[in-house]
Design a protein around this motif. Structure first.
Motif, PDB file in Angstrom:
ATOM      1  N   ARG A  78      -6.360  -1.663  -6.307  1.00  0.00           N
ATOM      2  CA  ARG A  78      -5.771  -0.448  -6.868  1.00  0.00           C
ATOM      3  C   ARG A  78      -5.506  -0.547  -8.367  1.00  0.00           C
ATOM      4  O   ARG A  78      -4.938   0.363  -8.959  1.00  0.00           O
ATOM      5  N   LEU A  86       2.491   1.820  -3.487  1.00  0.00           N
ATOM      6  CA  LEU A  86       1.539   2.263  -4.511  1.00  0.00           C
ATOM      7  C   LEU A  86       0.956   3.638  -4.205  1.00  0.00           C
ATOM      8  O   LEU A  86       0.811   4.479  -5.103  1.00  0.00           O
ATOM      9  N   ASP A  87       0.639   3.889  -2.932  1.00  0.00           N
ATOM     10  CA  ASP A  87      -0.079   5.112  -2.571  1.00  0.00           C
ATOM     11  C   ASP A  87       0.842   6.296  -2.295  1.00  0.00           C
ATOM     12  O   ASP A  87       0.527   7.436  -2.648  1.00  0.00           O
ATOM     13  N   GLU A  88       1.982   6.030  -1.636  1.00  0.00           N
ATOM     14  CA  GLU A  88       2.860   7.126  -1.229  1.00  0.00           C
ATOM     15  C   GLU A  88       4.085   7.279  -2.120  1.00  0.00           C
ATOM     16  O   GLU A  88       4.490   8.405  -2.443  1.00  0.00           O
ATOM     17  N   GLU A 130       0.831  -1.204   0.000  1.00  0.00           N
ATOM     18  CA  GLU A 130       0.000   0.000   0.000  1.00  0.00           C
ATOM     19  C   GLU A 130       0.868   1.257   0.000  1.00  0.00           C
ATOM     20  O   GLU A 130       0.586   2.216  -0.724  1.00  0.00           O
ATOM     21  N   ARG A 131       1.913   1.245   0.817  1.00  0.00           N
ATOM     22  CA  ARG A 131       2.798   2.411   0.894  1.00  0.00           C
ATOM     23  C   ARG A 131       3.476   2.668  -0.451  1.00  0.00           C
ATOM     24  O   ARG A 131       3.555   3.828  -0.918  1.00  0.00           O
TER      25      ARG A 131
END
Length: 387
Positions: A99, A72-74, A69-70
């Motif tokens: 995602r 891909l998102d951040e 998640e980190r």
């Protein structure tokens, strides 16, 4: 997701630097980085520099998920490469599905899975267990003792092995499991039971540091000369962590060994050891990571997209001359055509290839066809050394 040619392409490399499987995942990470460096040396992906991002996943499925998640998102990763154990992949798959991202999975596994968001780079049961089971039943005997780490891959691999053994009128004497961080005491209890039951074959799917301890305890119990230990997961990396000569004569079923004598593999071994150290050992997990990274990045460049559908379409149109041989992705199921082999451990820690397939084998992740008689493996050439 727009393909912005003015910015670097971020690739999340999901591996562990600490934890019970870190020694093996380090080789996967190294091979992923090597693949990225080679792509950048030839102009990148459609002119975009590829920039890897990695953190320590600590052999923990929950941390694999949070890091995915980190990334891909951040961090803005366009795709992810990595994972070793099945439970880490299973933790990441829902993330990439939600995602609309891609995971290039860098290890063999038990099959029985499909996701349009995953490129499966490693072997499935018809590409490792079938050839290994055939070899063992013909050459080692028909009484089997199964021991593995308590998670999906060993459980499913043992289920397939038990089916194959039963079809050949063999016998499974026991099926035992240990935790990932198994103690010597837990492992020794199993070793003593093996000594009592006297199987012809021990099929070992113990992974991580516990695999090294298990082989050590088998040697201490005097078992190594009286039976065959066979594995899908004991590679050159595990052998290097054992006392010299400990695993000599035992077998592994895999699609790659460092000793393969081909121009592509010699070049791969030289490049890897030049980058990470002349004494570093290669293994099937590293080769899978390298090959799936190269193939996926090439597909991204040709598609000019990081969308799963576009990447899968581009992958279905070409092949890659990998260290193990020419491979390609099956357009229907997203798994790889690969080259099954049986290797025997030698005194130098390398493997002699005893048998190998005559061609790249179509992936059958749901093991629809599983007769041992379907196999006609070619005898291996004379012993080769890594380049």
């Amino acid at each position: 997701m727009a393909f912005d040619t003015t910015k670097p392409l971020i690739v999340g490399a999901l591996y562990s630097a600490t934890g019970p499987t870190a020694y093996l995942e380090r080789t996967q990470l190294n091979a992923t980085l090597l693949a990225i460096e080679e792509v950048n040396a030839t102009g990148g992906v459609a002119g975009r520099e590829v920039v890897p991002v990695t953190y320590d996943a600590q052999s923990d499925p929950a941390r694999f998920a949070s890091l995915a998640e980190r990334m891909l998102d951040e961090d803005g990763a366009g795709l992810l490469v990595g994972c070793y154990m099945t439970n880490t992949r299973q933790a990441v798959v829902p993330i990439v599905e939600r995602r609309g991202a891609v995971l290039a999975y860098a290890a063999p596994y038990e099959g029985f899975e499909y996701s349009p968001n995953v490129i499966y780079g490693g072997a499935v049961p018809n590409q490792h267990i079938l050839l290994l089971a055939r070899h063992l039943i013909l050459n080692a005997g028909k009484s089997f003792y199964l021991v593995g780490t308590r998670y999906t891959f060993p459980v499913e691999s043992n289920r397939v092995m038990m089916t194959l053994v039963a079809e050949q009128k063999g016998q499974t004497l026991a099926e035992r499991y240990v935790p990932l961080d198994a103690s010597r005491r837990e492992l020794d209890q199993i070793v003593q039971d093996i000594k009592k039951k006297k199987p012809d074959v021990v099929f070992c799917t113990v992974v991580g540091e516990a695999a090294v301890r298990f082989y050590e305890l088998c040697a201490e119990a005097g078992l190594t000369g009286s039976l065959t230990i066979a594995s899908l997961t004991v590679t050159e990396a595990e052998i290097a962590a054992m006392p010299a000569g400990l695993a000599v004569g035992h077998l592994t079923g895999a699609t790659y060994f460092q000793s393969i004598d081909s121009p592509e593999n010699r070049r791969f071994v030289r490049a890897y050891q030049s980058r990470f150290g002349v004494h570093e050992r290669l293994n099937a997990m590293a080769e899978t990571a390298y090959s799936v990274t190269r193939m996926t990045l090439d597909a991204v460049g040709r598609a000019r997209s990081v969308e799963p559908r576009d990447i899968r379409s581009a992958l279905g149109e070409t092949s890659f001359l990998a260290p193990q041989g020419e491979i390609r992705i099956d357009a229907e199921n997203g798994h790889s055509y690969l080259w099954p082999r049986i290797g025997r451990v030698e005194a130098d820690g390398q493997f002699t290839v005893l048998e190998q397939s005559v061609q790249a084998i179509k992936p059958d992740p749901y093991l629809i066809h599983h007769s041992l008689e379907d196999w006609a493996p070619a005898p291996a050439p004379a012993r080769a050394t890594g380049g």
